[in-house]
Design an enzyme around this catalytic site. Structure first.
Site, PDB file in Angstrom:
ATOM      1  N   ILE A 195     -29.724 -39.420 -54.945  1.00 54.31           N
ATOM      2  CA  ILE A 195     -30.722 -40.055 -55.820  1.00 54.31           C
ATOM      3  C   ILE A 195     -30.642 -41.575 -55.694  1.00 54.31           C
ATOM      4  CG2 ILE A 195     -31.445 -40.368 -58.229  1.00 54.31           C
ATOM      5  CD1 ILE A 195     -30.360 -37.471 -58.723  1.00 54.31           C
ATOM      6  N   THR A 248     -30.500 -42.245 -65.776  1.00 56.43           N
ATOM      7  CA  THR A 248     -31.115 -40.928 -65.545  1.00 56.43           C
ATOM      8  C   THR A 248     -30.045 -39.941 -65.094  1.00 56.43           C
ATOM      9  OG1 THR A 248     -31.628 -41.587 -63.278  1.00 56.43           O
ATOM     10  CG2 THR A 248     -33.419 -41.798 -64.886  1.00 56.43           C
ATOM     11  N   ARG A 278     -26.218 -38.999 -66.580  1.00 53.09           N
ATOM     12  CA  ARG A 278     -25.632 -38.187 -67.658  1.00 53.09           C
ATOM     13  C   ARG A 278     -25.394 -39.094 -68.858  1.00 53.09           C
ATOM     14  NH1 ARG A 278     -27.338 -34.498 -65.466  1.00 53.09           N
ATOM     15  NH2 ARG A 278     -26.314 -32.666 -64.594  1.00 53.09           N
ATOM     16  N   ASP A 311     -32.949 -41.177 -69.841  1.00 51.92           N
ATOM     17  CA  ASP A 311     -33.474 -39.811 -69.739  1.00 51.92           C
ATOM     18  C   ASP A 311     -32.415 -38.821 -70.216  1.00 51.92           C
ATOM     19  OD1 ASP A 311     -35.481 -37.910 -68.833  1.00 51.92           O
ATOM     20  OD2 ASP A 311     -34.071 -37.380 -67.227  1.00 51.92           O
ATOM     21  N   GLU A 321     -27.123 -34.837 -76.300  1.00 55.37           N
ATOM     22  CA  GLU A 321     -28.453 -34.245 -76.132  1.00 55.37           C
ATOM     23  C   GLU A 321     -28.503 -32.730 -76.301  1.00 55.37           C
ATOM     24  OE1 GLU A 321     -29.158 -35.579 -72.023  1.00 55.37           O
ATOM     25  OE2 GLU A 321     -29.169 -33.484 -71.400  1.00 55.37           O
ATOM     26  N   HIS A 366     -34.603 -35.699 -70.796  1.00 52.11           N
ATOM     27  CA  HIS A 366     -34.032 -35.107 -69.571  1.00 52.11           C
ATOM     28  C   HIS A 366     -35.134 -34.474 -68.702  1.00 52.11           C
ATOM     29  CE1 HIS A 366     -29.867 -33.841 -68.008  1.00 52.11           C
ATOM     30  NE2 HIS A 366     -30.723 -33.820 -66.999  1.00 52.11           N
ATOM     31  N   GLN A 367     -36.151 -35.267 -68.425  1.00 56.87           N
ATOM     32  CA  GLN A 367     -37.295 -34.735 -67.670  1.00 56.87           C
ATOM     33  C   GLN A 367     -37.387 -35.307 -66.257  1.00 56.87           C
ATOM     34  OE1 GLN A 367     -40.578 -36.718 -70.159  1.00 56.87           O
ATOM     35  NE2 GLN A 367     -41.419 -36.955 -68.128  1.00 56.87           N
ATOM     36  N   ALA A 368     -36.388 -36.101 -65.859  1.00 53.82           N
ATOM     37  CA  ALA A 368     -36.508 -36.796 -64.576  1.00 53.82           C
ATOM     38  C   ALA A 368     -36.702 -35.829 -63.406  1.00 53.82           C
ATOM     39  CB  ALA A 368     -35.281 -37.674 -64.335  1.00 53.82           C
TER      40      ALA A 368
HETATM   41  P1  NAD Z   1     -24.636 -37.301 -55.325  1.00 51.48           P
HETATM   42  O1  NAD Z   1     -23.398 -36.486 -55.417  1.00 51.48           O
HETATM   43  O2  NAD Z   1     -25.491 -37.187 -54.102  1.00 51.48           O
HETATM   44  O3  NAD Z   1     -24.273 -38.851 -55.496  1.00 51.48           O
HETATM   45  C1  NAD Z   1     -23.380 -39.333 -56.439  1.00 51.48           C
HETATM   46  C2  NAD Z   1     -22.817 -40.642 -55.905  1.00 51.48           C
HETATM   47  O4  NAD Z   1     -21.970 -41.190 -56.904  1.00 51.48           O
HETATM   48  C3  NAD Z   1     -21.976 -40.472 -54.632  1.00 51.48           C
HETATM   49  O5  NAD Z   1     -22.374 -41.401 -53.651  1.00 51.48           O
HETATM   50  C4  NAD Z   1     -20.561 -40.737 -55.106  1.00 51.48           C
HETATM   51  O6  NAD Z   1     -19.728 -41.336 -54.106  1.00 51.48           O
HETATM   52  C5  NAD Z   1     -20.817 -41.687 -56.248  1.00 51.48           C
HETATM   53  N1  NAD Z   1     -19.688 -41.794 -57.158  1.00 51.48           N
HETATM   54  C6  NAD Z   1     -18.749 -40.859 -57.473  1.00 51.48           C
HETATM   55  N2  NAD Z   1     -17.834 -41.376 -58.311  1.00 51.48           N
HETATM   56  C7  NAD Z   1     -18.218 -42.657 -58.532  1.00 51.48           C
HETATM   57  C8  NAD Z   1     -17.661 -43.713 -59.300  1.00 51.48           C
HETATM   58  N3  NAD Z   1     -16.546 -43.542 -59.990  1.00 51.48           N
HETATM   59  N4  NAD Z   1     -18.305 -44.893 -59.299  1.00 51.48           N
HETATM   60  C9  NAD Z   1     -19.436 -45.085 -58.580  1.00 51.48           C
HETATM   61  N5  NAD Z   1     -19.996 -44.118 -57.818  1.00 51.48           N
HETATM   62  C10 NAD Z   1     -19.394 -42.927 -57.808  1.00 51.48           C
HETATM   63  O7  NAD Z   1     -25.463 -36.968 -56.639  1.00 51.48           O
HETATM   64  P2  NAD Z   1     -27.036 -37.156 -56.867  1.00 51.48           P
HETATM   65  O8  NAD Z   1     -27.760 -35.927 -56.420  1.00 51.48           O
HETATM   66  O9  NAD Z   1     -27.462 -38.468 -56.354  1.00 51.48           O
HETATM   67  O10 NAD Z   1     -27.079 -37.131 -58.474  1.00 51.48           O
HETATM   68  C11 NAD Z   1     -26.484 -38.169 -59.241  1.00 51.48           C
HETATM   69  C12 NAD Z   1     -26.437 -37.731 -60.690  1.00 51.48           C
HETATM   70  O11 NAD Z   1     -27.789 -37.624 -61.193  1.00 51.48           O
HETATM   71  C13 NAD Z   1     -25.860 -36.311 -60.894  1.00 51.48           C
HETATM   72  O12 NAD Z   1     -24.471 -36.349 -61.043  1.00 51.48           O
HETATM   73  C14 NAD Z   1     -26.528 -35.871 -62.162  1.00 51.48           C
HETATM   74  O13 NAD Z   1     -25.663 -36.190 -63.231  1.00 51.48           O
HETATM   75  C15 NAD Z   1     -27.791 -36.716 -62.274  1.00 51.48           C
HETATM   76  N6  NAD Z   1     -29.049 -35.941 -62.227  1.00 51.48           N
HETATM   77  C16 NAD Z   1     -29.924 -36.096 -63.260  1.00 51.48           C
HETATM   78  C17 NAD Z   1     -31.128 -35.412 -63.244  1.00 51.48           C
HETATM   79  C18 NAD Z   1     -32.143 -35.576 -64.356  1.00 51.48           C
HETATM   80  O14 NAD Z   1     -33.096 -34.784 -64.446  1.00 51.48           O
HETATM   81  N7  NAD Z   1     -32.020 -36.578 -65.195  1.00 51.48           N
HETATM   82  C19 NAD Z   1     -31.424 -34.544 -62.182  1.00 51.48           C
HETATM   83  C20 NAD Z   1     -30.502 -34.426 -61.135  1.00 51.48           C
HETATM   84  C21 NAD Z   1     -29.304 -35.126 -61.167  1.00 51.48           C
END
Ligand code: NAD
Length: 360
Positions: free
Chosen positions: A184, A261, A263, A287, A292, A324-326
């Protein structure tokens, strides 16, 4: 490749003869209890289940200690972000002979993986479902907060065409700090670069692809010091819990915009409220919210909301909250349904689970 292999019937050859292997258990349907399900989940799961024929039962309730009785006779439970699968719930699942937890989200902080391992329950997730959906939602929070389109919409509905109080700022040349540049975060960085922003980032594993595009990886304190907008795209792990707190905010620019967006618990909500009151934080777009589970995803318009912290947040004119709609796009729901159903199929066939998450 033989015709049998093309239609996916397992074959092996011995001394020039072709043998067909049929596992009779495969004929039995997988019984799947889908928790926290909404009409849009049901629509997409039923549409794509035509290719799989699992037996799906949809429950709108969360999965928790009180609702584990519903899991009797099911092989798999399919759960979402606010289903809490702690040790007690997992023990109950095991007693009810559930063998597989199929998350329909990427994050898995809500599952006790140690307990799942102890009770030999496999856990799978959807590692990526349209990262673009979440990245674009982060952008929509930024643009709405900045250009106040939510206020303009309401004003015009009431015949108020005044522009007072609607002034925003240009995004071009502003510095955007991105914490977490996984799937993301990468999509988000590219969007912001496209808008002419300078993008700086922090991640424990920097991405070569982004460095080539001009993203500067900096230590966290440097990111805090330089960013006009900070967007969180890291997972919730012990190292990131409450990463946005009084101390980190004190290192940021005055009137910084913070977007979350990822957690809810990445943000220490009380600290952020204090800094909103002191006008240190200029804008907050979230989000996700730490508490929540009790509130999001339901229509509570006829209820008295008892969470005073959330109500305080809602009361700020410079705070924008979505529920939480992203992830909620057609593309993402398609990817979620297809991946979860395939994870269940792989589990049924005893195949290696490519989307498995495990403790340790
Ligand atoms: P991902 O695993 O591809 O990327 C997470 C990144 O965070 C990685 O590059 C990792 O190295 C980095 N990371 C890990 N520990 C870290 C730290 N201590 N400091 C800084 N960076 C760190 O995950 P993603 O698919 O990009 O998703 C990211 C987050 O988005 C998920 O964990 C989830 O909580 C959230 N998400 C939210 C929604 C929503 O609808 N709001 C939907 C999907 C995911």
């Amino acid at each position: 490749m033989s015709m049998l292999q093309i239609i996916n019937i397992p074959v092996f050859k011995l001394k020039g003869y072709t043998f067909i292997t049929i596992n009779f258990n495969l004929k039995e349907k997988m019984k799947v209890a889908v928790f926290s399900s909404k009409p849009y989940d049901q629509k997409f799961f039923e549409r794509y289940n035509q290719n799989y024929d699992h037996e799906l039962a949809f429950f709108d309730t969360n999965l928790n200690v009180q609702t584990t009785n519903l899991t009797r006779d099911f092989d798999t439970v399919c759960v979402f972000v606010n289903d809490k699968l702690d040790q007690k719930v997992i023990k109950k699942l095991s007693e009810n002979k559930v063998k597989h937890i199929a998350l329909r989200c990427a994050g898995f902080n809500n599952v006790d993986l140690e307990a799942a391992k102890e009770y030999n329950i496999k856990v799978t997730r959807v590692p990526a479902y349209s990262p673009q959906a979440v990245a674009e939602h982060a952008l929509s929070l930024i643009l709405t907060l900045n250009r106040k389109t939510h206020k303009a919409y309401n004003r015009i509905k009431e015949g108020n065409f005044s522009l007072n109080g609607l002034m925003g700022f240009g995004l071009k040349d502003k510095t955007v700090g991105v914490i977490g540049t996984g799937k993301i975060g990468i999509a988000f960085c590219k969007i912001m670069l496209g808008l002419g922003c300078k993008v700086i980032a922090y991640d424990v594993q920097p991405q070569e692809e982004l460095i080539k595009l001009g993203v500067d990886y900096l230590p966290l304190d440097e990111l805090y010091k330089n960013a006009d907008i900070i967007s969180l795209h890291c997972p919730l792990v012990p190292a990131t819990k409450h990463i946005i707190n009084d101390e980190s905010v004190s290192k940021m620019k005055d009137h910084v915009m913070i977007i979350n967006t990822s957690r809810g618990a990445l943000i220490h909500t009380e600290d952020v409220i204090k800094n909103l009151k002191e006008k240190k934080i200029g804008y907050l777009g979230i989000d996700v919210y730490e508490q929540e589970e009790e509130i999001f995803f339901e229509d509570r318009s006829e209820q008295i909301i008892e969470d005073d912290t959330l109500i305080r947040l809602i009361s700020f004119p410079n705070v924008l909250i979505t529920s939480h709609q992203a992830f909620l796009t057609q593309e993402a729901l398609t990817e979620i349904a297809q991946t979860v159903l395939q994870n269940i199929e792989d589990f049924k066939q005893g195949k290696q689970l490519k989307n498995q998450v495990e403790a340790g």
